[in-house]
Design a protein around this motif. Structure first.
Motif, mmCIF file in Angstrom:
data_model
loop_
_atom_site.group_PDB
_atom_site.id
_atom_site.type_symbol
_atom_site.label_atom_id
_atom_site.label_comp_id
_atom_site.label_asym_id
_atom_site.label_seq_id
_atom_site.Cartn_x
_atom_site.Cartn_y
_atom_site.Cartn_z
ATOM 1 N N ASP A 161 0.811 -1.221 0.000
ATOM 2 C CA ASP A 161 0.000 0.000 0.000
ATOM 3 C C ASP A 161 0.843 1.269 0.000
ATOM 4 O OD1 ASP A 161 -2.431 -1.321 -0.078
ATOM 5 O OD2 ASP A 161 -2.596 -1.447 2.101
ATOM 6 N N GLY A 162 2.077 1.167 -0.445
ATOM 7 C CA GLY A 162 2.939 2.340 -0.479
ATOM 8 C C GLY A 162 3.260 2.886 0.891
ATOM 9 N N LYS A 163 3.003 2.094 1.948
ATOM 10 C CA LYS A 163 3.173 2.608 3.318
ATOM 11 C C LYS A 163 4.061 1.733 4.193
ATOM 12 C CE LYS A 163 -1.363 4.880 3.462
ATOM 13 N NZ LYS A 163 -2.654 4.951 4.185
ATOM 14 N N VAL A 164 3.834 0.430 4.175
ATOM 15 C CA VAL A 164 4.524 -0.468 5.096
ATOM 16 C C VAL A 164 5.545 -1.306 4.339
ATOM 17 C CG1 VAL A 164 4.276 -2.325 6.770
ATOM 18 C CG2 VAL A 164 2.508 -0.562 6.595
ATOM 19 N N GLY A 165 6.826 -1.143 4.707
ATOM 20 C CA GLY A 165 7.880 -1.948 4.123
ATOM 21 C C GLY A 165 8.096 -3.211 4.938
ATOM 22 N N PHE A 166 8.633 -4.236 4.292
ATOM 23 C CA PHE A 166 8.904 -5.480 5.001
ATOM 24 C C PHE A 166 10.165 -6.124 4.435
ATOM 25 C CE2 PHE A 166 6.099 -6.510 1.463
ATOM 26 C CZ PHE A 166 6.703 -7.621 0.890
ATOM 27 N N TYR A 167 10.779 -6.955 5.267
ATOM 28 C CA TYR A 167 11.986 -7.686 4.868
ATOM 29 C C TYR A 167 12.000 -9.018 5.600
ATOM 30 C CZ TYR A 167 16.880 -9.164 4.710
ATOM 31 O OH TYR A 167 18.032 -9.899 4.550
ATOM 32 N N SER A 168 12.422 -10.074 4.905
ATOM 33 C CA SER A 168 12.529 -11.384 5.540
ATOM 34 C C SER A 168 13.660 -12.166 4.883
ATOM 35 C CB SER A 168 11.220 -12.162 5.403
ATOM 36 O OG SER A 168 11.324 -13.430 6.049
ATOM 37 N N TYR A 169 14.448 -12.826 5.713
ATOM 38 C CA TYR A 169 15.516 -13.697 5.222
ATOM 39 C C TYR A 169 15.547 -14.948 6.085
ATOM 40 C CZ TYR A 169 20.104 -15.843 5.001
ATOM 41 O OH TYR A 169 21.116 -16.761 4.918
ATOM 42 N N ILE A 170 15.671 -16.085 5.440
ATOM 43 C CA ILE A 170 15.874 -17.334 6.166
ATOM 44 C C ILE A 170 16.893 -18.159 5.404
ATOM 45 C CG2 ILE A 170 13.939 -18.517 5.033
ATOM 46 C CD1 ILE A 170 13.542 -20.003 7.752
ATOM 47 N N GLY A 171 17.838 -18.733 6.146
ATOM 48 C CA GLY A 171 18.865 -19.540 5.528
ATOM 49 C C GLY A 171 19.156 -20.775 6.354
ATOM 50 N N GLU A 172 19.361 -21.894 5.691
ATOM 51 C CA GLU A 172 19.756 -23.139 6.328
ATOM 52 C C GLU A 172 21.253 -23.308 6.107
ATOM 53 O OE1 GLU A 172 18.907 -25.315 8.279
ATOM 54 O OE2 GLU A 172 19.920 -27.191 7.791
ATOM 55 N N ASN A 173 21.996 -23.628 7.191
ATOM 56 C CA ASN A 173 23.446 -23.620 7.125
ATOM 57 C C ASN A 173 24.051 -24.891 7.709
ATOM 58 O OD1 ASN A 173 23.814 -20.367 6.764
ATOM 59 N ND2 ASN A 173 22.259 -20.817 8.311
ATOM 60 N N GLN A 174 25.031 -25.432 7.017
ATOM 61 C CA GLN A 174 25.912 -26.451 7.571
ATOM 62 C C GLN A 174 27.344 -25.957 7.336
ATOM 63 O OE1 GLN A 174 23.413 -27.808 5.209
ATOM 64 N NE2 GLN A 174 22.098 -27.843 7.027
ATOM 65 N N VAL A 175 28.086 -25.804 8.423
ATOM 66 C CA VAL A 175 29.404 -25.186 8.339
ATOM 67 C C VAL A 175 30.414 -26.017 9.126
ATOM 68 C CG1 VAL A 175 30.756 -23.114 8.798
ATOM 69 C CG2 VAL A 175 28.342 -22.892 8.188
ATOM 70 N N ILE A 176 31.566 -26.270 8.513
ATOM 71 C CA ILE A 176 32.725 -26.811 9.215
ATOM 72 C C ILE A 176 33.777 -25.716 9.224
ATOM 73 C CG2 ILE A 176 34.516 -28.583 9.251
ATOM 74 C CD1 ILE A 176 32.607 -30.460 7.831
ATOM 75 N N ASN A 177 34.031 -25.162 10.392
ATOM 76 C CA ASN A 177 34.896 -24.002 10.542
ATOM 77 C C ASN A 177 36.354 -24.415 10.715
ATOM 78 O OD1 ASN A 177 33.052 -21.581 10.711
ATOM 79 N ND2 ASN A 177 32.145 -22.831 12.338
ATOM 80 N N PRO A 178 37.281 -23.455 10.570
ATOM 81 C CA PRO A 178 38.676 -23.721 10.945
ATOM 82 C C PRO A 178 38.774 -24.091 12.425
ATOM 83 C CG PRO A 178 38.501 -21.694 9.666
ATOM 84 C CD PRO A 178 37.099 -22.119 9.985
ATOM 85 N N LEU A 179 39.886 -24.704 12.810
ATOM 86 C CA LEU A 179 40.045 -25.238 14.148
ATOM 87 C C LEU A 179 39.860 -24.181 15.225
ATOM 88 C CD1 LEU A 179 40.787 -27.560 16.057
ATOM 89 C CD2 LEU A 179 43.204 -26.977 15.695
ATOM 90 N N TYR A 180 40.423 -22.974 15.041
ATOM 91 C CA TYR A 180 40.324 -21.959 16.098
ATOM 92 C C TYR A 180 38.886 -21.531 16.340
ATOM 93 C CZ TYR A 180 39.769 -17.970 12.848
ATOM 94 O OH TYR A 180 39.307 -17.064 11.916
ATOM 95 N N VAL A 181 38.055 -21.551 15.292
ATOM 96 C CA VAL A 181 36.636 -21.220 15.465
ATOM 97 C C VAL A 181 35.922 -22.361 16.174
ATOM 98 C CG1 VAL A 181 34.499 -20.548 14.313
ATOM 99 C CG2 VAL A 181 36.689 -19.771 13.398
ATOM 100 N N ARG A 182 36.258 -23.598 15.823
ATOM 101 C CA ARG A 182 35.649 -24.746 16.490
ATOM 102 C C ARG A 182 36.009 -24.768 17.977
ATOM 103 N NH1 ARG A 182 37.931 -27.629 12.125
ATOM 104 N NH2 ARG A 182 38.973 -29.118 13.517
ATOM 105 N N GLN A 183 37.218 -24.383 18.295
ATOM 106 C CA GLN A 183 37.620 -24.311 19.698
ATOM 107 C C GLN A 183 36.837 -23.238 20.444
ATOM 108 O OE1 GLN A 183 41.839 -23.719 19.115
ATOM 109 N NE2 GLN A 183 42.301 -25.909 19.358
#
Length: 563
Positions: A161-183
Motif C-alpha cells: 500500500d505504499g506505506k509499510v515496508g517489510f523484509y525477511s531472510y531465512i537460511g539453512e546452514n551447515q558449516v565446518i569451521n577452521p580449528l580456532y573457530v571450532r575451539q
C-alpha cells in the motif's frame, strides 16, 4: 515480552494507518557499506540522506545518495561510476535508473530486472525475491579437516500500500569451521554471529539464520521498525558501542531524522544464557531472557563533523518463580536511563559514551568512540588500577583514493577495553546476547590495532588486505581477570592494580587477503588466504595456522571470524 510491549505495538500499528512509503534496510555487509561510506570521505562532505554512525541504511536513502552523486558534476573514476550504478541497481525501486532492465529474461518471468530473481511492481504492492547461496571449501595447516560452508536461503523485501515496508531472510546452514573457530564454539557453547545450533558430522555445526521486520514512517521524519534483526553503531571496523557480532534479536526501533539530528531508540529482547554441550544446544528448555534499552543522538555540525552521544541499559526482572518481564520505565524514549536506574534502586548495567566522525579534508576522515561502563575520577587520577574504572576507546582514520590512486582506500584503527568492561555483578547483566558480546568480539581486557587496504583495480574485482594485532589477557582455571564479560565481576581477582591484558597473556596476529570478483549482480567469487598466529603464556593454547578457501556467494556477505 509482556503486556507493555503488546500495548506499544498496537499503538505502533495504529500509527501505520497514516504512514508514507518506507523502504527496508540494506542488510549489514562490511564490503557493501564501505562502497556507500567512502563517498562522504572522498568528497569531504556529510551525506544529507543518512548518518553513517547508525547502520543499516534504508534502501531509499542509498539509492537517492547514489543518484545525487551521479547527477552532480563530480570527477568519478570508471570504477566509481560502476559502483554507484551497482548501488542504484541494487535499490532500483527507489532510483531513476533504467540500467537495471534485463535485455534477456528467464522464462519471461524471472530476471526481468538484473538485480532480482523475481519482482512485482504494482501501485499498491512492491515485491523483490532473491535466492541466497554460499558455498565454500577450504584447507588449513593446523588441522586435517576440510572446511566448508553450505548456506541456502531466500530473501524477500517489499512495500504494501505504499506505506509499510517489510523484509525477511531465512537460511539453512551447515558449516565446518577452521580449528580456532571450532575451539571457540566448544569453549563458549555459541556459534559466532548465530543463535540456536546443533552438531553437524564430527566437526561442524548446523543452524538456521532468520531475520525479518516491518518498517514504516509515523511522520515525515519518524520511522518505526519492529522485528528480528541486528544493528551496528559507529564508523570503524569494530564497534565499542553496539555491533553485529552477535545474532539477531527481537527489537522495536524508532528513528527520528530531522534538521541535522538523528535520534535512534532500540528496545530489544535478548537471551541471557543458553544450555548445551559439544553436540549443540538443548531445544526443549526455555533460555533466560534480559532486555536492552538503547538510545543514540547524533548531530551534524556543519558539513564536516558528526558527533553522537549514546546510552544503553541491560536489565532483567526475574521474580521468585523465574518469570521475567520488561521494566516499562525504560520505554520512555527521551529519558536519561541512569537516572531511571538510580530511581529504581536497581543494579542494572548502564553504559554511556560518545562517538564522532570528522571529514578533515577531501579523502581523509577520522573517527572514534568512547564507551563508559563505570569509573571514579579520584581513582582514575591516582592510577591505582581500580577494577571498576571500566571503559573502552576507539580511534581510527580512513584515506580514500590514497596517494592519488583511484579506488585505493586505507584504514587504520586502534581499540582498547579495560578489564571487566561490559561485565556485571549478575551473569544476566553483561553486555551480551546469546553468550556473545554486543560490542567487540574479544570482550574486554585487550589492546588492538587494525590496518586495512582495499583496492579496486577494475570494475568487478575487489582486493582487500587486513592485518589485526591484539594483545589480551585470558583466564586460567577458576580465574577472572576481566576479559570474559560473561563472568560475574564479583569473582574478580583483585580490586586495585588492574591493567589491560592482565592475566594469562595472549598475542594474536591475524592476516587476511581476499580477492573478490563479482561475476553477475550480487554473485561473488572469493579467494581467501588467512594466516593466524596465537602466542600465549600457556604453550598448549598456542596455535599457528594458514587457511585457504574458495567461495561462491549469491546475495549474502562474507562469513568472517576475525578473532
Amino acid at each position: 515480552m509482556g503486556k507493555s510491549i503488546i500495548s506499544t505495538l498496537l499503538l505502533v500499528f495504529s500509527i501505520a494507518q497514516t504512514t508514507k512509503a518506507q523502504s527496508s534496510l540494506a542488510p549489514l555487509n562490511e564490503d557493501y557499506y564501505h562502497l556507500v561510506d567512502r563517498y562522504e570521505i572522498k568528497y569531504g562532505e556529510l551525506s544529507p540522506f543518512f548518518h553513517t554512525s547508525l547502520k543499516g541504511y534504508t534502501r531509499s536513502s542509498i539509492g537517492q545518495y547514489a543518484d545525487s552523486l551521479l547527477n552532480e558534476d563530480k570527477q568519478l573514476s570508471h570504477q566509481d561510476k560502476f559502483n554507484l550504478e551497482y548501488l542504484r541497481n541494487d535499490n532500483w525501486e527507489w532510483t531513476g535508473t533504467e540500467e537495471n532492465i534485463s535485455k534477456k529474461t528467464f522464462l519471461n518471468h524471472f530476471y526481468r530486472a538484473k538485480s532480482d530473481l523475481y519482482h512485482v511492481r504494482e501501485k499498491n504492492f512492491d515485491l523483490h525475491i532473491n535466492p541466497v547461496l554460499h558455498l565454500s571449501g577450504g584447507r588449513e595447516s593446523d588441522d586435517d579437516v576440510t572446511t566448508q560452508t553450505n548456506t541456502r536461503g531466500i530473501q524477500i523485501r517489499g512495500v504494501v500500500d505504499g506505506k509499510v515496508g517489510f523484509y525477511s531472510y531465512i537460511g539453512e546452514n551447515q558449516v565446518i569451521n577452521p580449528l580456532y573457530v571450532r575451539q571457540q564454539i566448544a569453549s563458549n557453547i555459541a556459534v559466532p554471529h548465530e543463535g540456536f545450533w546443533k552438531n553437524y558430522k564430527d566437526d561442524g555445526v548446523d543452524f538456521f539464520t532468520a531475520r525479518g521486520y516491518i518498517t514504516f514512517n509515523a511522520t515525515k521524519h519518524i520511522n518505526l521498525q519492529f522485528g528480528h534483526d541486528r544493528f551496528s553503531v559507529g564508523n570503524g571496523h569494530r564497534s565499542m558501542i553496539l555491533s553485529d557480532n552477535g545474532p539477531a534479536y527481537l527489537f522495536l526501533k524508532l528513528n527520528t531524522q530531522v534538521w541535522k539530528i538523528n535520534y535512534t531508540n532500540i528496545f530489544a529482547n535478548l537471551t541471557s544464557d543458553v544450555f548445551g554441550n559439544a553436540n549443540g544446544l538443548i531445544a526443549n528448555t526455555s533460555y533466560p531472557e534480559k532486555y536492552m534499552a538503547f538510545h543514540h543522538l547524533g548531530i551534524n555540525i556543519g558539513k564536516k563533523l558528526n558527533i553522537g552521544v549514546f546510552e544503553s541499559v541491560i536489565f532483567d526482572r526475574t521474580d521468585s518463580l523465574g518469570n521475567n518481564s520488561i521494566d516499562i520505565r525504560y520505554l520512555n524514549p527521551i529519558i536519561f536511563y541512569r537516572a531511571v536506574e538510580q530511581q529504581n534502586g536497581s543494579t542494572d548495567n548502564v553504559l554511556l559514551g560518545l562517538d564522532f566522525k570528522w571529514l578533515a579534508a577531501k579523502g581523509v576522515s577520522f573517527y572514534g568512540q568512547f564507551a563508559l561502563d563505570e569509573f571514579l575520577l579520584e581513582n582514575l587520577k591516582e592510577g591505582s588500577g581500580w577494577w571498576a574504572n571500566k571503559f573502552a576507546v576507539q580511534l581510527g582514520g580512513e584515506y580514500v583514493d590514497a596517494f592519488g590512486i583511484n579506488n585505493l582506500d586505507l584504514q587504520l584503527e586502534a581499540n582498547l577495553a579495560r578489564p571487566y568492561t561490559y561485565s556485571h555483578s549478575s551473569r544476566y547483566g553483561s553486555y551480551s546476547h546469546y553468550r556473545q558480546s554486543l560490542a567487540h568480539p574479544l570482550g574486554a581486557n585487550f589492546y588492538e590495532g587494525i590496518g586495512i587496504v582495499r583496492y579496486q583495480p577494475i570494475d568487478r574485482l575487489y582486493l582487500t588486505g587486513k592485518l589485526i594485532y591484539a594483545q589480551y589477557g585470558f583466564d586460567g582455571v577458576d580465574e577472572n581477570w576481566g576479559g570474559n564479560i560473561l563472568l560475574d565481576n564479583n569473582s574478580r581477582e583483585m580490586n586495585f592494580g588492574n591493567e589491560i591484558a592482565q592475566g594469562q597473556q595472549a598475542d594474536l596476529t591475524y592476516l587476511d587477503f581476499t580477492a573478490t570478483y563479482m561475476w553477475k549482480h550480487n554473485f561473488f567469487i572469493d579467494g581467501k588466504i588467512v594466516s593466524r598466529n596465537l602466542s600465549t603464556d600457556i604453550a598448549s593454547a598456542d596455535s599457528d595456522t594458514n587457511f585457504l578457501s574458495l567461495s561462491v556467494r549469491w546475495n549474502i556477505p562474507q562469513r568472517l571470524h576475525e578473532f
